[in-house]
Scaffold this active site. Structure first.
Site, PDB file in Angstrom:
ATOM      1  N   LYS A  50       0.838  -1.404  -0.016  1.00 59.22           N
ATOM      2  CA  LYS A  50      -0.033   0.015  -0.138  1.00 59.22           C
ATOM      3  C   LYS A  50       0.941   1.287   0.002  1.00 59.22           C
ATOM      4  O   LYS A  50       2.103   1.132   0.147  1.00 59.22           O
ATOM      5  CB  LYS A  50      -1.003  -0.044   1.183  1.00 59.22           C
ATOM      6  CG  LYS A  50      -1.982  -1.107   1.152  1.00 59.22           C
ATOM      7  CD  LYS A  50      -2.996  -0.951   2.337  1.00 59.22           C
ATOM      8  CE  LYS A  50      -4.135  -2.135   2.178  1.00 59.22           C
ATOM      9  NZ  LYS A  50      -5.046  -2.003   3.271  1.00 59.22           N
ATOM     10  N   TYR A  76     -12.859  -1.829  -3.952  1.00 52.75           N
ATOM     11  CA  TYR A  76     -13.074  -2.104  -2.515  1.00 52.75           C
ATOM     12  C   TYR A  76     -14.673  -1.911  -2.395  1.00 52.75           C
ATOM     13  O   TYR A  76     -15.328  -1.604  -1.330  1.00 52.75           O
ATOM     14  CB  TYR A  76     -12.535  -0.888  -1.338  1.00 52.75           C
ATOM     15  CG  TYR A  76     -11.090  -1.271  -1.125  1.00 52.75           C
ATOM     16  CD1 TYR A  76     -10.720  -2.301  -0.044  1.00 52.75           C
ATOM     17  CD2 TYR A  76      -9.977  -0.523  -1.650  1.00 52.75           C
ATOM     18  CE1 TYR A  76      -9.735  -2.635   0.132  1.00 52.75           C
ATOM     19  CE2 TYR A  76      -8.663  -0.884  -1.061  1.00 52.75           C
ATOM     20  CZ  TYR A  76      -8.573  -1.976  -0.423  1.00 52.75           C
ATOM     21  OH  TYR A  76      -7.470  -2.366  -0.016  1.00 52.75           O
ATOM     22  N   ASN A 136      -2.194   0.184   6.626  1.00 52.67           N
ATOM     23  CA  ASN A 136      -1.539  -0.950   7.209  1.00 52.67           C
ATOM     24  C   ASN A 136      -0.612  -1.856   6.216  1.00 52.67           C
ATOM     25  O   ASN A 136      -0.781  -3.085   6.262  1.00 52.67           O
ATOM     26  CB  ASN A 136      -2.847  -1.741   7.635  1.00 52.67           C
ATOM     27  CG  ASN A 136      -3.878  -2.263   6.624  1.00 52.67           C
ATOM     28  OD1 ASN A 136      -3.697  -1.727   5.480  1.00 52.67           O
ATOM     29  ND2 ASN A 136      -4.884  -3.175   7.026  1.00 52.67           N
ATOM     30  N   HIS A 170      -2.274  -5.524   1.801  1.00 51.23           N
ATOM     31  CA  HIS A 170      -3.678  -6.212   1.533  1.00 51.23           C
ATOM     32  C   HIS A 170      -3.433  -7.618   1.035  1.00 51.23           C
ATOM     33  O   HIS A 170      -2.462  -7.574   0.409  1.00 51.23           O
ATOM     34  CB  HIS A 170      -4.370  -5.481   0.389  1.00 51.23           C
ATOM     35  CG  HIS A 170      -5.815  -6.137   0.042  1.00 51.23           C
ATOM     36  ND1 HIS A 170      -6.937  -6.088   0.797  1.00 51.23           N
ATOM     37  CD2 HIS A 170      -5.647  -7.196  -1.248  1.00 51.23           C
ATOM     38  CE1 HIS A 170      -7.650  -7.176   0.061  1.00 51.23           C
ATOM     39  NE2 HIS A 170      -6.935  -7.765  -1.055  1.00 51.23           N
ATOM     40  N   GLU A 221      -9.575 -10.941  -7.604  1.00 50.64           N
ATOM     41  CA  GLU A 221      -8.674  -9.851  -7.470  1.00 50.64           C
ATOM     42  C   GLU A 221      -7.682  -9.756  -8.364  1.00 50.64           C
ATOM     43  O   GLU A 221      -7.043  -8.752  -8.841  1.00 50.64           O
ATOM     44  CB  GLU A 221      -8.178  -9.584  -5.875  1.00 50.64           C
ATOM     45  CG  GLU A 221      -9.509  -9.463  -4.991  1.00 50.64           C
ATOM     46  CD  GLU A 221      -9.018  -9.537  -3.592  1.00 50.64           C
ATOM     47  OE1 GLU A 221      -7.903  -9.794  -3.105  1.00 50.64           O
ATOM     48  OE2 GLU A 221      -9.847  -9.075  -2.508  1.00 50.64           O
TER      49      GLU A 221
HETATM   50  P1  CMP Z   1      -7.585  -4.392   3.587  1.00 50.41           P
HETATM   51  O1  CMP Z   1      -7.220  -5.882   3.552  1.00 50.41           O
HETATM   52  O2  CMP Z   1      -7.022  -3.591   2.168  1.00 50.41           O
HETATM   53  O3  CMP Z   1      -9.230  -4.367   3.257  1.00 50.41           O
HETATM   54  C1  CMP Z   1      -9.972  -3.292   3.478  1.00 50.41           C
HETATM   55  C2  CMP Z   1      -9.284  -2.126   4.343  1.00 50.41           C
HETATM   56  O4  CMP Z   1     -10.053  -1.332   4.962  1.00 50.41           O
HETATM   57  C3  CMP Z   1      -8.398  -2.735   5.363  1.00 50.41           C
HETATM   58  O5  CMP Z   1      -7.437  -3.589   4.846  1.00 50.41           O
HETATM   59  C4  CMP Z   1      -8.251  -1.598   6.141  1.00 50.41           C
HETATM   60  O6  CMP Z   1      -6.909  -1.197   5.674  1.00 50.41           O
HETATM   61  C5  CMP Z   1      -9.036  -0.589   5.905  1.00 50.41           C
HETATM   62  N1  CMP Z   1      -9.860   0.007   7.100  1.00 50.41           N
HETATM   63  C6  CMP Z   1      -9.805   1.236   7.372  1.00 50.41           C
HETATM   64  N2  CMP Z   1     -10.430   1.495   8.512  1.00 50.41           N
HETATM   65  C7  CMP Z   1     -11.105   0.397   8.702  1.00 50.41           C
HETATM   66  C8  CMP Z   1     -11.657  -0.064  10.060  1.00 50.41           C
HETATM   67  N3  CMP Z   1     -12.361   0.665  10.777  1.00 50.41           N
HETATM   68  N4  CMP Z   1     -12.016  -1.562  10.047  1.00 50.41           N
HETATM   69  C9  CMP Z   1     -11.617  -2.512   9.064  1.00 50.41           C
HETATM   70  N5  CMP Z   1     -10.969  -2.118   8.049  1.00 50.41           N
HETATM   71  C10 CMP Z   1     -10.544  -0.693   7.784  1.00 50.41           C
END
Ligand code: CMP
Length: 140
Positions: free
Chosen positions: A11, A51, A114, A117, A128
């Site tokens: 990311k 998303y 984070n 993904h 995906e």
């Molecule tokens: P990802 O695996 O990319 O899939 C959805 C993303 O939403 C997740 O990682 C997080 O980085 C992001 N995200 C942001 N805020 C939240 C939240 N409150 N709860 C869960 N996912 C979140």
């Protein structure tokens, strides 16, 4: 155990901090092989489509803002039980909950920024992978 594929995104928080290699090294050390990789700057349309499952969640808009805030590296990873193997090395979504030694515990800045993904099922991995890669871009 069957060799399967999963989809990964390094990311914008990681590309900004020049961690592409460090993250990939952890993926490889976990037994995953990078069989496709490209650095892209996602369009708003791509991020919203990717998303779409989170469309009704309160963080959807900010998540799409973040994912289009800088370059990402999209990858196809191959290995035994690749989806689970990748999720294990990624760690919990929220880095505060992630186990020691995982990518998110090591590098993630927040639940949004984070670092990585990873697909949550083989079915979603296929969807995906197809979203970002043509067949001839994947060389196993
Ligand atoms: P990802 O695996 O990319 O899939 C959805 C993303 O939403 C997740 O990682 C997080 O980085 C992001 N995200 C942001 N805020 C939240 C939240 N409150 N709860 C869960 N996912 C979140």
């Amino acid at each position: 155990m069957a060799v399967t594929r999963t989809f990964s995104i390094i990311k914008p928080d990681a590309t900004r901090r020049n961690l592409t290699g460090a993250v990939t090294k952890m993926l490889e050390e976990a037994g995953l092989r990078v069989v496709a990789s490209k650095r892209i700057h996602m369009t708003r349309e791509q991020a919203e489509g990717f998303y779409a499952v989170h469309k009704e969640r309160p963080f959807y808009g900010e998540l799409c803002d973040f994912m289009t805030s800088g370059p990402v590296v999209v990858q196809v990873l191959e290995g035994e039980d690749a989806v689970k193997r990748n999720r294990d090395v990624m760690g919990a979504t929220n880095p505060a909950d992630a186990a020691e030694g995982t990518i998110r515990k090591t590098f993630a800045e927040s639940i949004e920024a984070n670092t990585v993904h990873g697909s949550d099922s083989e079915e979603n991995a296929k969807i995906e992978i197809d979203y970002f890669f043509d067949k001839d871009e994947i060389v196993g």
